[in-house]
Structures are given as C-alpha cells and as structure tokens.
Write a protein that holds these residues in place. Structure first.
Motif, PDB file in Angstrom:
ATOM      1  N   GLU A  25      11.564  -4.112  -7.334  1.00  0.00           N
ATOM      2  CA  GLU A  25      11.391  -5.566  -7.458  1.00  0.00           C
ATOM      3  C   GLU A  25      11.904  -6.286  -6.225  1.00  0.00           C
ATOM      4  O   GLU A  25      11.284  -7.241  -5.750  1.00  0.00           O
ATOM      5  N   ALA A  26      13.019  -5.824  -5.688  1.00  0.00           N
ATOM      6  CA  ALA A  26      13.624  -6.480  -4.523  1.00  0.00           C
ATOM      7  C   ALA A  26      12.762  -6.346  -3.268  1.00  0.00           C
ATOM      8  O   ALA A  26      12.768  -7.237  -2.419  1.00  0.00           O
ATOM      9  N   VAL A  27      12.032  -5.234  -3.143  1.00  0.00           N
ATOM     10  CA  VAL A  27      11.242  -5.005  -1.922  1.00  0.00           C
ATOM     11  C   VAL A  27       9.739  -5.200  -2.147  1.00  0.00           C
ATOM     12  O   VAL A  27       8.949  -5.012  -1.230  1.00  0.00           O
ATOM     13  N   GLY A  28       9.356  -5.548  -3.368  1.00  0.00           N
ATOM     14  CA  GLY A  28       7.967  -5.908  -3.630  1.00  0.00           C
ATOM     15  C   GLY A  28       6.995  -4.762  -3.823  1.00  0.00           C
ATOM     16  O   GLY A  28       5.841  -4.864  -3.399  1.00  0.00           O
ATOM     17  N   ASN A  43       4.986   8.432   2.348  1.00  0.00           N
ATOM     18  CA  ASN A  43       5.755   7.908   3.473  1.00  0.00           C
ATOM     19  C   ASN A  43       5.699   6.383   3.429  1.00  0.00           C
ATOM     20  O   ASN A  43       4.607   5.813   3.381  1.00  0.00           O
ATOM     21  N   PRO A  44       6.853   5.731   3.472  1.00  0.00           N
ATOM     22  CA  PRO A  44       6.822   4.265   3.440  1.00  0.00           C
ATOM     23  C   PRO A  44       6.278   3.714   4.753  1.00  0.00           C
ATOM     24  O   PRO A  44       6.420   4.327   5.814  1.00  0.00           O
ATOM     25  N   SER A  45       5.653   2.553   4.663  1.00  0.00           N
ATOM     26  CA  SER A  45       5.252   1.849   5.881  1.00  0.00           C
ATOM     27  C   SER A  45       6.518   1.417   6.615  1.00  0.00           C
ATOM     28  O   SER A  45       7.615   1.397   6.024  1.00  0.00           O
ATOM     29  N   LEU A  46       6.377   1.063   7.867  1.00  0.00           N
ATOM     30  CA  LEU A  46       7.527   0.574   8.627  1.00  0.00           C
ATOM     31  C   LEU A  46       8.096  -0.669   7.958  1.00  0.00           C
ATOM     32  O   LEU A  46       9.316  -0.807   7.808  1.00  0.00           O
ATOM     33  N   LYS A  51      12.489  -3.111   4.854  1.00  0.00           N
ATOM     34  CA  LYS A  51      12.920  -3.901   3.698  1.00  0.00           C
ATOM     35  C   LYS A  51      13.953  -3.142   2.871  1.00  0.00           C
ATOM     36  O   LYS A  51      14.945  -3.721   2.408  1.00  0.00           O
ATOM     37  N   ILE A  52      13.723  -1.846   2.677  1.00  0.00           N
ATOM     38  CA  ILE A  52      14.664  -1.034   1.912  1.00  0.00           C
ATOM     39  C   ILE A  52      16.010  -0.951   2.638  1.00  0.00           C
ATOM     40  O   ILE A  52      17.064  -1.110   2.027  1.00  0.00           O
ATOM     41  N   ALA A  53      15.963  -0.720   3.943  1.00  0.00           N
ATOM     42  CA  ALA A  53      17.200  -0.651   4.730  1.00  0.00           C
ATOM     43  C   ALA A  53      17.957  -1.973   4.659  1.00  0.00           C
ATOM     44  O   ALA A  53      19.180  -1.993   4.480  1.00  0.00           O
ATOM     45  N   LYS A  54      17.236  -3.071   4.773  1.00  0.00           N
ATOM     46  CA  LYS A  54      17.870  -4.390   4.702  1.00  0.00           C
ATOM     47  C   LYS A  54      18.500  -4.615   3.331  1.00  0.00           C
ATOM     48  O   LYS A  54      19.610  -5.140   3.228  1.00  0.00           O
ATOM     49  N   TYR A  55      17.815  -4.208   2.276  1.00  0.00           N
ATOM     50  CA  TYR A  55      18.346  -4.358   0.914  1.00  0.00           C
ATOM     51  C   TYR A  55      19.714  -3.687   0.787  1.00  0.00           C
ATOM     52  O   TYR A  55      20.627  -4.234   0.187  1.00  0.00           O
ATOM     53  N   ALA A  62      19.667   5.452   8.795  1.00  0.00           N
ATOM     54  CA  ALA A  62      20.581   6.009   7.800  1.00  0.00           C
ATOM     55  C   ALA A  62      19.828   6.444   6.546  1.00  0.00           C
ATOM     56  O   ALA A  62      20.323   7.269   5.785  1.00  0.00           O
ATOM     57  N   LEU A  63      18.626   5.906   6.355  1.00  0.00           N
ATOM     58  CA  LEU A  63      17.839   6.210   5.162  1.00  0.00           C
ATOM     59  C   LEU A  63      16.627   7.093   5.427  1.00  0.00           C
ATOM     60  O   LEU A  63      16.233   7.865   4.564  1.00  0.00           O
ATOM     61  N   PHE A  64      16.026   6.957   6.598  1.00  0.00           N
ATOM     62  CA  PHE A  64      14.772   7.650   6.896  1.00  0.00           C
ATOM     63  C   PHE A  64      14.845   8.373   8.233  1.00  0.00           C
ATOM     64  O   PHE A  64      15.456   7.904   9.182  1.00  0.00           O
ATOM     65  N   SER A  65      14.172   9.538   8.292  1.00  0.00           N
ATOM     66  CA  SER A  65      14.172  10.334   9.518  1.00  0.00           C
ATOM     67  C   SER A  65      12.937  11.229   9.566  1.00  0.00           C
ATOM     68  O   SER A  65      12.433  11.651   8.520  1.00  0.00           O
TER      69      SER A  65
END
Length: 81
Positions: A25-28, A43-46, A51-55, A62-65
């Motif tokens: 819900e927070a990232v739509g 794979n998430p879009s950029l 948005k997830i990292a910002k949340y 730190a989240l994706f590699s």
C-alpha cells in the motif's frame, strides 16, 4: 532476458515488522508483487526499488543487488569471503 535482482526485502520487512500488505500500500503495488519480489520471481522496476528503499529509509543497495548477498551472519561476525 533480464538478470535476476537479489534482495533482502523479506529480512528487512520481518526486522521492521512490516506486512506485505502495508508495504504494498505504501509503495502503490499489489501485496502479491512484494511476495514475487522477495522470492526472486519478479525484478522490481527502478522506480519501485527506490520507493521501497525510501520507505525503509535505506539506500537501494542495502535491499537490492545484481550479486547474491553474503549471509548477514558472515558480515556481522567477520567471516571472510
């Protein structure tokens, strides 16, 4: 075909006690999308990765590699690669 994006999303979500539904819900996005990302099935879009990292207030790295993450216990307890 695109390269797999590795992630620590499930670990961070559990640590922060955030449900898939709340994050979605927070990232739509739909909550199932979060599950697909966590399992490496999508794979998430950029835009979504940012948005997830910002949340979570974390850098996207730190989240994706593109490379698999080392186990956290190795990083915390100094086990060399």
């Amino acid at each position: 075909m695109s390269e797999q994006v590795h992630n620590r999303l499930a670990v961070v979500r559990a640590e922060r006690k955030v449900s898939r539904q709340s994050l979605a819900e927070a990232v739509g996005v739909h909550y199932q999308t979060i599950g697909y990302i966590e399992r490496g099935q999508y794979n998430p879009s950029l835009d979504l990765a940012l948005k997830i990292a910002k949340y979570f207030g974390l850098p996207v790295e730190a989240l994706f590699s593109l490379e698999p993450f080392r186990p956290l216990t190795d990083q915390l307890y100094g086990r060399d690669q």
